[in-house]
Design an enzyme around this catalytic site. Structure first.
Site, PDB file in Angstrom:
ATOM      1  N   ASN A  61       0.494   0.468   6.110  1.00  0.00           N
ATOM      2  CA  ASN A  61       1.005  -0.412   5.048  1.00  0.00           C
ATOM      3  C   ASN A  61       1.704  -1.574   5.740  1.00  0.00           C
ATOM      4  O   ASN A  61       2.678  -1.363   6.463  1.00  0.00           O
ATOM      5  CB  ASN A  61       2.007   0.344   4.169  1.00  0.00           C
ATOM      6  CG  ASN A  61       2.718  -0.596   3.193  1.00  0.00           C
ATOM      7  OD1 ASN A  61       2.181  -1.626   2.812  1.00  0.00           O
ATOM      8  ND2 ASN A  61       3.962  -0.254   2.859  1.00  0.00           N
ATOM      9  N   GLU A 106       1.370 -11.040 -16.582  1.00  0.00           N
ATOM     10  CA  GLU A 106       1.006 -10.052 -15.553  1.00  0.00           C
ATOM     11  C   GLU A 106       0.309  -8.817 -16.099  1.00  0.00           C
ATOM     12  O   GLU A 106      -0.408  -8.143 -15.361  1.00  0.00           O
ATOM     13  CB  GLU A 106       2.227  -9.684 -14.711  1.00  0.00           C
ATOM     14  CG  GLU A 106       3.348  -8.993 -15.384  1.00  0.00           C
ATOM     15  CD  GLU A 106       4.461  -8.683 -14.376  1.00  0.00           C
ATOM     16  OE1 GLU A 106       4.160  -8.344 -13.224  1.00  0.00           O
ATOM     17  OE2 GLU A 106       5.632  -8.802 -14.771  1.00  0.00           O
ATOM     18  N   LYS A 164       3.528  -2.945  -7.121  1.00  0.00           N
ATOM     19  CA  LYS A 164       4.914  -2.810  -7.549  1.00  0.00           C
ATOM     20  C   LYS A 164       5.902  -3.372  -6.545  1.00  0.00           C
ATOM     21  O   LYS A 164       6.933  -3.962  -6.899  1.00  0.00           O
ATOM     22  CB  LYS A 164       5.227  -1.327  -7.787  1.00  0.00           C
ATOM     23  CG  LYS A 164       6.612  -1.052  -8.295  1.00  0.00           C
ATOM     24  CD  LYS A 164       6.803  -1.642  -9.664  1.00  0.00           C
ATOM     25  CE  LYS A 164       8.204  -1.529 -10.227  1.00  0.00           C
ATOM     26  NZ  LYS A 164       8.412  -2.313 -11.416  1.00  0.00           N
ATOM     27  N   LYS A 209       5.915 -11.405 -18.232  1.00  0.00           N
ATOM     28  CA  LYS A 209       5.453 -10.087 -18.702  1.00  0.00           C
ATOM     29  C   LYS A 209       4.063 -10.202 -19.331  1.00  0.00           C
ATOM     30  O   LYS A 209       3.158  -9.431 -19.048  1.00  0.00           O
ATOM     31  CB  LYS A 209       6.444  -9.482 -19.719  1.00  0.00           C
ATOM     32  CG  LYS A 209       7.718  -8.951 -19.084  1.00  0.00           C
ATOM     33  CD  LYS A 209       7.569  -7.697 -18.304  1.00  0.00           C
ATOM     34  CE  LYS A 209       7.419  -7.861 -16.818  1.00  0.00           C
ATOM     35  NZ  LYS A 209       8.429  -8.410 -15.992  1.00  0.00           N
ATOM     36  N   CYS A 268       0.860  -1.179   0.000  1.00  0.00           N
ATOM     37  CA  CYS A 268       0.000   0.000   0.000  1.00  0.00           C
ATOM     38  C   CYS A 268       0.894   1.226   0.000  1.00  0.00           C
ATOM     39  O   CYS A 268       2.102   1.133   0.165  1.00  0.00           O
ATOM     40  CB  CYS A 268      -0.875   0.017   1.253  1.00  0.00           C
ATOM     41  SG  CYS A 268      -1.874  -1.458   1.465  1.00  0.00           S
ATOM     42  N   TRP A 305      -3.637  -1.967  -1.327  1.00  0.00           N
ATOM     43  CA  TRP A 305      -3.569  -3.263  -2.000  1.00  0.00           C
ATOM     44  C   TRP A 305      -4.067  -4.249  -0.953  1.00  0.00           C
ATOM     45  O   TRP A 305      -3.358  -4.580  -0.004  1.00  0.00           O
ATOM     46  CB  TRP A 305      -2.134  -3.597  -2.401  1.00  0.00           C
ATOM     47  CG  TRP A 305      -2.057  -4.755  -3.341  1.00  0.00           C
ATOM     48  CD1 TRP A 305      -2.072  -4.712  -4.704  1.00  0.00           C
ATOM     49  CD2 TRP A 305      -1.935  -6.150  -3.011  1.00  0.00           C
ATOM     50  NE1 TRP A 305      -1.969  -5.986  -5.222  1.00  0.00           N
ATOM     51  CE2 TRP A 305      -1.889  -6.888  -4.204  1.00  0.00           C
ATOM     52  CE3 TRP A 305      -1.856  -6.849  -1.801  1.00  0.00           C
ATOM     53  CZ2 TRP A 305      -1.778  -8.276  -4.238  1.00  0.00           C
ATOM     54  CZ3 TRP A 305      -1.753  -8.234  -1.825  1.00  0.00           C
ATOM     55  CH2 TRP A 305      -1.715  -8.928  -3.038  1.00  0.00           C
TER      56      TRP A 305
HETATM   57  C1  AGP Z   1       7.716  -8.017 -12.188  1.00  0.00           C
HETATM   58  O1  AGP Z   1       7.235  -7.418 -13.316  1.00  0.00           O
HETATM   59  C2  AGP Z   1       6.849  -7.965 -11.032  1.00  0.00           C
HETATM   60  N1  AGP Z   1       6.493  -6.653 -10.720  1.00  0.00           N
HETATM   61  C3  AGP Z   1       7.347  -8.743  -9.835  1.00  0.00           C
HETATM   62  O2  AGP Z   1       7.527 -10.067 -10.218  1.00  0.00           O
HETATM   63  C4  AGP Z   1       8.656  -8.241  -9.227  1.00  0.00           C
HETATM   64  O3  AGP Z   1       9.726  -8.545 -10.058  1.00  0.00           O
HETATM   65  C5  AGP Z   1       8.858  -8.931  -7.868  1.00  0.00           C
HETATM   66  O4  AGP Z   1       7.791  -8.571  -7.043  1.00  0.00           O
HETATM   67  C6  AGP Z   1      10.188  -8.541  -7.228  1.00  0.00           C
HETATM   68  O5  AGP Z   1      10.202  -7.178  -6.968  1.00  0.00           O
HETATM   69  P1  AGP Z   1      11.592  -6.483  -6.548  1.00  0.00           P
HETATM   70  O6  AGP Z   1      12.545  -6.624  -7.688  1.00  0.00           O
HETATM   71  O7  AGP Z   1      11.211  -5.062  -6.266  1.00  0.00           O
HETATM   72  O8  AGP Z   1      12.071  -7.187  -5.323  1.00  0.00           O
END
Ligand code: AGP
Length: 608
Positions: free
Chosen positions: A100, A488, A603, A485, A2, A74
């Site tokens: 969060n 998701e 993210k 890719k 969040c 989230w």
């Molecule tokens: C990738 O497109 C995703 N957003 C997700 O798999 C991401 O790579 C994963 O959550 C790891 O995140 P980080 O690299 O910030 O640790």
């Protein structure tokens, strides 16, 4: 997971908080809310949906006041509804907070609070905190927050206001990122710097266990014993344009197109041509210690894990050190076997992924030296590791990671070169690799010229239900990344597989309706990949070949050929991944998906 933001200062908080939420929305976007102190008490406005909807609501029913807090969610506990949206209040409505993280013992606390007469109005774990603070002893809000948090198990980044102490915000951090924004005559709390950059570049990163007290005139940081904690003020290097769309329709496309520059900035100042070496000042691994590295364990999640798989090929090939690549979420709960000479590499774009952070802590507890390969400066993994390599790829806003992936591979190649030259790799070979690395930004620019061809190809594949991605050797992780890719952002089911593994099962999926993307650059396994293509062709599969200059014509085998420039085989993933990023992007756009805010994703995954 969040995003939280808070404001204390002379200006009307609501518009500032809304803009902060808009910047944090990539962290979570299923519901949002704001609460401000307005002299009469605390006014709250929240809803299920995007920050833009909250903005519309506040334009119809404005909230005016002094200090305020806000949240974009989230959902973890309780469906993403208006009722479960933050901020949450206590029984009196005189305490409000945003959070969060996850309160792991929320059920137990809730039962006790309900027995004590508290009435709950949501299904969330967070509401428990509001009632705990209401119940807690203490003359000041910060004292009550400290007393309340003593009962809490879990993670939190939170901001609290009380109607009884106008103009004060109390923030606390355990496990989830929280920073303070230090303005001229105003102060901010935020989950990350993008929410405050419009107002200030000066930030203070809170550590686990910190409690911050912000008033219009000052701020201070204390621990749970109310002892003052000194925290340094850091300056944010990047500016607002980095987090603006800059004329692109989506952050993902902007970030795909930024890669010639981001790969360049990952390399900047790190290539020593004459010595054929990499310079990694922040790594904190002395040249003489490189010989003592007996094994490398890479811990990561998602796209970063795929980069780790590519990194294994590169480091094993260059430095001849055995490399294990571990899913951080699995590794953290395995009973560690401490092996002297282990170097653990935690790869994370955000630097806040909870599983990777905990895997890193577990490795350290088992006696391993830990370095981070991280993009977000000042993030927890960066601050807790013994040393590291920053990607310098700038903020990555699109939830689907793109530019971070190519920069992670480049950073791991630099690590491989650094170790290899200290372990006997020849000057000539080192210089060869330095030259190849230096060419990458230009080669990435050329690979991006495929964009119009890929866009046309996407039109023919946007209605597909399944995809298979295949590759061998260093291209297998690229196939995994291509599939991720597409999954998701377009919600099409896609699988990545080692090409040779296909005949042990997945080949049963092959028919005219199954597009198969082969990642087939010019390298020593290319002839083997051609035979795998023939196996697919023989069963009527439709082949999209991502190949490289110098490979013969594939018209006989592939329905579509996407040719990227040739480079050193170990570096080919930096180029072969580009058309896959574009294919996923254009297919998702054609399917009307929200490319930057894919459903159910966030993210940075800051909870388990
Ligand atoms: C990738 O497109 C995703 N957003 C997700 O798999 C991401 O790579 C994963 O959550 C790891 O995140 P980080 O690299 O910030 O640790």
């Amino acid at each position: 997971m969040c995003g939280i933001v808070a404001y204390v200062g002379p200006r009307d908080p609501a518009p500032i908080l809304l803009e902060g939420l808009r910047r944090l929305e990539y962290r979570g976007y299923d519901s949002a809310g704001v609460a401000v102190q307005n002299g009469a008490g605390i006014a709250v406005s929240k809803l299920a949906g995007r920050v833009s909807k909250l903005k519309e609501l506040l334009s119809r029913e404005p909230l005016c006041g002094t200090a305020g807090i806000a949240h974009t969610r989230w959902a973890t506990h309780g469906a993403p509804t208006q009722r479960n949206a933050h901020p949450h209040i206590d029984c009196t409505g005189r305490i409000a907070l945003v959070h969060n993280g996850i309160i792991e013992n929320a059920d137990v606390l809730r039962a006790a609070l309900e027995r004590a007469g508290h009435r709950f109005s949501t299904e969330t774990d967070t509401e428990t905190l509001a009632h705990l603070i209401e119940e807690a002893p203490g003359a000041t809000l910060e004292r009550r927050v400290i007393a309340a948090l003593e009962h809490v198990h879990g993670t939190y980044g939170l901001a609290v206001i009380s109607a009884d102490e106008p103009g004060k915000v109390v923030a606390a951090r355990l496990g989830s990122p929280v920073l303070l924004g230090i303005g001229e005559d105003e102060l901010f709390v935020a989950s990350d710097a993008s929410a405050v950059l419009e107002h200030t570049r000066s930030v203070v990163y809170l550590d686990d266990g910190d409690i911050a007290v912000l008033t219009p005139t000052e701020y201070h940081v204390i621990d749970s014993e109310s002892h003052v904690q000194l925290r340094s003020v850091a300056d944010i290097a990047w500016d607002l344009t980095a987090i603006e769309l800059g004329g692109y329709p989506h952050f993902m496309l902007k970030e795909i197109c930024e890669q010639p520059d981001t790969v360049q900035s990952t390399l900047r100042g790190r290539l020593l041509f004459d010595d054929g070496r990499a310079r990694l000042n922040g790594l904190n691994l002395a040249p003489e210690d490189c010989a003592d590295v007996r094994r490398i364990v890479i811990v990561a999640c998602g796209t970063s894990w795929h980069a780790g798989l590519v990194g294994r090929h590169i480091i094993e090939e260059l430095a001849r050190i055995p490399v294990q690549v571990e899913y951080a979420s699995e590794y953290r709960y395995r009973r560690q076997v401490g092996v002297p000479g282990t170097l653990t590499v935690a790869i994370s774009q955000s630097g806040e992924t909870a599983d990777t952070l905990e895997a890193m802590r577990a490795a350290r507890a088992a006696g391993s030296q830990v370095v981070g390969v991280v993009n977000v400066v000042g993030s927890t993994i960066a601050r807790e590791s013994d040393g590291g390599i920053y990607l310098h790829a700038g903020p990555e806003i699109g939830v689907a990671s793109t530019k971070a992936f190519t920069s992670q591979i480049v950073a791991l190649a630099l690590l491989g070169l650094y170790l290899a030259r200290e372990r006997g790799m020849s000057l000539e070979r080192g210089q060869e690799l330095v030259c190849r690395l230096a060419q990458l930004p230009q080669l990435v620019r050329r690979a991006l010229e495929l964009a119009p061809v890929v866009e046309a190809l996407a039109r023919g594949h946007a209605s597909q239900h399944n995809f298979l991605y295949l590759g061998r050797g260093v291209s297998f992780p690229v196939a995994l990344e291509g599939a991720l890719k597409l999954k998701e952002i377009s919600y099409i089911h896609a699988e990545g597989y080692p090409a040779a593994e296909m005949k042990h099962g997945p080949i049963a999926l092959i028919d005219q309706s199954m597009p198969v993307v082969f990642v087939a650059p010019k390298d020593e396994v290319y002839p083997k990949v051609l035979s795998n293509m023939r196996e697919v062709k023989a069963r009527g599969g439709r082949i999209i070949a991502v190949t490289s200059d110098g490979n013969g014509d594939l018209t006989a085998l592939a329905d579509h050929q996407l040719r990227v420039p040739a480079t050193a085989p170990l570096l080919s993933p930096v180029l072969t991944t580009i058309p896959q990023q574009l294919l996923a992007y254009h297919i998702a756009v054609l399917r009307g998906c929200d490319v930057d805010r894919p459903r159910n994703l966030a993210k940075s995954v800051t909870v388990e």
